[in-house]
Write an enzyme that holds these catalytic residues in place. Structure first.
Site, PDB file in Angstrom:
ATOM      1  N   LYS A   1      -5.615  -2.046   6.837  1.00 42.98           N
ATOM      2  CA  LYS A   1      -4.277  -2.466   6.397  1.00 42.98           C
ATOM      3  C   LYS A   1      -3.280  -1.420   6.848  1.00 42.98           C
ATOM      4  O   LYS A   1      -3.646  -0.238   7.078  1.00 42.98           O
ATOM      5  CB  LYS A   1      -4.197  -2.646   4.880  1.00 42.98           C
ATOM      6  CG  LYS A   1      -4.492  -1.400   4.004  1.00 42.98           C
ATOM      7  CD  LYS A   1      -3.351  -0.430   3.857  1.00 42.98           C
ATOM      8  CE  LYS A   1      -3.696   0.782   2.967  1.00 42.98           C
ATOM      9  NZ  LYS A   1      -2.746   1.900   3.121  1.00 42.98           N
TER      10      LYS A   1
ATOM     11  N   ASP B   1      -6.265   0.144  -3.971  1.00 38.08           N
ATOM     12  CA  ASP B   1      -6.056  -0.671  -2.763  1.00 38.08           C
ATOM     13  C   ASP B   1      -7.039  -1.829  -2.638  1.00 38.08           C
ATOM     14  O   ASP B   1      -6.877  -2.669  -1.755  1.00 38.08           O
ATOM     15  CB  ASP B   1      -6.270   0.213  -1.524  1.00 38.08           C
ATOM     16  CG  ASP B   1      -4.974   0.721  -0.956  1.00 38.08           C
ATOM     17  OD1 ASP B   1      -3.925   0.414  -1.532  1.00 38.08           O
ATOM     18  OD2 ASP B   1      -5.033   1.413   0.069  1.00 38.08           O
TER      19      ASP B   1
HETATM   20  C1  LIG Z   1      -0.869   4.706  -1.907  1.00 38.71           C
HETATM   21  C2  LIG Z   1      -1.850   3.980  -1.018  1.00 38.71           C
HETATM   22  C3  LIG Z   1      -1.062   2.857  -0.339  1.00 38.71           C
HETATM   23  O1  LIG Z   1      -1.826   1.950   0.336  1.00 38.71           O
HETATM   24  O2  LIG Z   1      -2.300   4.935  -0.111  1.00 38.71           O
HETATM   25  P1  LIG Z   1      -3.512   5.077   0.959  1.00 38.71           P
HETATM   26  O3  LIG Z   1      -4.726   5.555   0.192  1.00 38.71           O
HETATM   27  O4  LIG Z   1      -3.738   3.749   1.574  1.00 38.71           O
HETATM   28  O5  LIG Z   1      -3.091   6.114   1.954  1.00 38.71           O
HETATM   29  C4  LIG Z   1      -2.945   3.374  -1.875  1.00 38.71           C
HETATM   30  O6  LIG Z   1      -2.432   2.462  -2.814  1.00 38.71           O
HETATM   31  C5  LIG Z   1      -3.856   4.323  -2.578  1.00 38.71           C
HETATM   32  O7  LIG Z   1      -4.968   3.548  -2.961  1.00 38.71           O
HETATM   33  P2  LIG Z   1      -6.427   4.166  -3.070  1.00 38.71           P
HETATM   34  O8  LIG Z   1      -6.734   5.022  -1.891  1.00 38.71           O
HETATM   35  O9  LIG Z   1      -7.349   3.015  -3.407  1.00 38.71           O
HETATM   36  O10 LIG Z   1      -6.190   5.094  -4.310  1.00 38.71           O
HETATM   37  P3  LIG Z   1      -7.166   5.518  -5.495  1.00 38.71           P
HETATM   38  O11 LIG Z   1      -8.509   5.843  -4.937  1.00 38.71           O
HETATM   39  O12 LIG Z   1      -7.038   4.502  -6.584  1.00 38.71           O
HETATM   40  O13 LIG Z   1      -6.452   6.865  -5.971  1.00 38.71           O
HETATM   41  C6  LIG Z   1      -6.555   8.107  -5.307  1.00 38.71           C
HETATM   42  C7  LIG Z   1      -5.612   9.065  -6.005  1.00 38.71           C
HETATM   43  O14 LIG Z   1      -4.250   8.767  -5.619  1.00 38.71           O
HETATM   44  C8  LIG Z   1      -3.363   8.776  -6.713  1.00 38.71           C
HETATM   45  N1  LIG Z   1      -2.665   7.498  -6.793  1.00 38.71           N
HETATM   46  C9  LIG Z   1      -3.166   6.394  -6.186  1.00 38.71           C
HETATM   47  C10 LIG Z   1      -2.480   5.191  -6.214  1.00 38.71           C
HETATM   48  C11 LIG Z   1      -1.246   5.159  -6.907  1.00 38.71           C
HETATM   49  N2  LIG Z   1      -0.523   4.040  -6.989  1.00 38.71           N
HETATM   50  N3  LIG Z   1      -0.772   6.268  -7.524  1.00 38.71           N
HETATM   51  C12 LIG Z   1      -1.461   7.434  -7.467  1.00 38.71           C
HETATM   52  O15 LIG Z   1      -1.002   8.433  -7.997  1.00 38.71           O
HETATM   53  C13 LIG Z   1      -4.200   9.084  -7.949  1.00 38.71           C
HETATM   54  O16 LIG Z   1      -4.026  10.452  -8.225  1.00 38.71           O
HETATM   55  C14 LIG Z   1      -5.617   8.888  -7.527  1.00 38.71           C
HETATM   56  O17 LIG Z   1      -6.453   9.841  -8.113  1.00 38.71           O
END
Ligand SMILES: C[C@@](CO)(OP(=O)(O)O)[C@H](O)COP(=O)(O)OP(=O)(O)OC[C@H]1O[C@@H](n2ccc(N)nc2=O)[C@H](O)[C@@H]1O
Ligand SMILES: Nc1ncnc2c1ncn2[C@@H]1O[C@H](COP(=O)(O)OP(=O)(O)O)[C@@H](O)[C@H]1O
Length: 289
Positions: free
Chosen positions: A14, A139
């Site tokens: 994505k 995500d």
């Molecule tokens: C912000 C995004 C946008 O797509 O970044 P990317 O990971 O794709 O770069 C995502 O929603 C990331 O989703 P994902 O990678 O599944 O996050 P998680 O494992 O749930 O969280 C990893 C860490 O990021 C932080 N986190 C995540 C999502 C969110 N909305 N707020 C946060 O503060 C939290 O501290 C958590 O401990």
């Protein structure tokens, strides 16, 4: 519904066409407004049914222990939830860079949830699988539903959207951006005014993580400066990948051919992919049904 013992499914990447941070919850998670779109590029998983309840995953990922791998975590969650006595031999062809902002781990987990739900004949709806997936990562729901979406909340309140579908050049600047490190940074913009979908679609595609990520990771900064010479460069998620839209494959491949070997000492890679509003996973699941 067919009753297969082997299935092969994609786990697409994505990109976040824009990402605004509008607040922070008391549990530390950030409230986002983001536009998710898929690429026709990603990992590939295969699933072979086992009757002894065991789960295997090959090959192992160098940086991730088996029990931490989101594929195994998703499979165990589904076993526990359903009480099934079935297992699976899973193979993973990993193409997406880890910590790249392309959601590779989340996409693998979503494909595991969808694939095993089918293989084990559990009959869970996409909505139930998305709710289960959310306990593993913010995500995962968008990958389970497989439709380009306007996302709010922590990224799980999804409204399907039809976005333009250009060809994208995606560049991985060679460094790993830890989502947690970006979200805990004191200088991160967390107070963007909430907007509506119409305004988001009209806007140029700002990512509130970009300033902090460029400061923490010089390779990302250099990659954005380089790509901006050819087209408008954007950060996806919390990085490290950046992307730009092009009208066709030829134009995007011509820029890819000029990509320097390194940025700030990091080995750079890139690929060209088509943006899609319906994910390759959703298309594949419809064919299985
Ligand atoms: C912000 C995004 C946008 O797509 O970044 P990317 O990971 O794709 O770069 C995502 O929603 C990331 O989703 P994902 O990678 O599944 O996050 P998680 O494992 O749930 O969280 C990893 C860490 O990021 C932080 N986190 C995540 C999502 C969110 N909305 N707020 C946060 O503060 C939290 O501290 C958590 O401990
Ligand atoms: N199957 C998997 N593929 C990639 N990363 C995984 C997987 N399982 C667990 N992880 C962990 O999730 C982290 C985030 O990976 P990924 O989803 O690829 O990045 P991002 O969230 O930046 O798009 C990785 O650094 C890794 O530690």
């Amino acid at each position: 519904m067919s009753n297969p013992t082997h299935i092969a499914l994609p786990a697409p990447a994505k990109i976040n066409r824009m990402l605004h941070i509008t607040g922070r919850r008391s549990d530390g998670y950030h409230q986002l407004q983001t536009l998710f779109q898929f690429l026709d590029y990603g990992d590939q998983l295969t699933f072979a049914l086992r009757h002894d309840g065991r789960l295997t995953l090959t090959p192992a990922l160098d940086q991730v222990a088996l029990e931490d791998n989101l594929i195994i975590r998703a499979a165990r969650l589904l076993q526990t939830q359903s009480g099934t006595s079935l297992g699976c031999d899973i193979t993973l062809k990993k193409q997406l860079p880890m910590g790249g902002g392309l959601g590779g781990g989340s996409s693998d987990a979503a494909t595991a949830l969808m694939g095993l739900n089918h293989l084990w004949q559990l009959g869970y709806s996409a909505a139930t699988l998305a709710t289960l997936g959310l306990t593993l990562g913010a995500d995962i729901p968008v990958f389970v539903h497989g439709q380009a979406a306007w996302a709010e909340g922590i990224g799980e309140c999804l409204t399907p959207v039809e976005l333009d579908t250009p060809v994208f050049l995606v560049i991985h600047p060679g460094c790993h951006c830890a989502t947690g490190a970006v979200f805990t940074h004191p200088d991160l913009t967390r107070d963007s005014a909430p907007i509506n979908l119409a305004a988001a679609l009209k806007e140029g595609g700002r990512n509130d993580c970009e300033a902090v990520v460029r400061r923490l990771y010089p390779a990302v900064d250099q990659a954005i400066n380089w790509l901006n010479r050819f087209a408008s460069a954007h950060l996806t998620g919390t990085g490290a990948c950046i992307f730009a839209a092009f009208t066709d494959m030829t134009e995007a491949n011509a820029v890819l051919a000029k990509l320097p070997e390194t940025f700030s000492g990091h080995r750079v890679t890139g690929f060209v992919a088509q943006g899609t509003n319906c994910s390759s996973l959703l298309t594949a699941m419809k064919k299985l049904a």
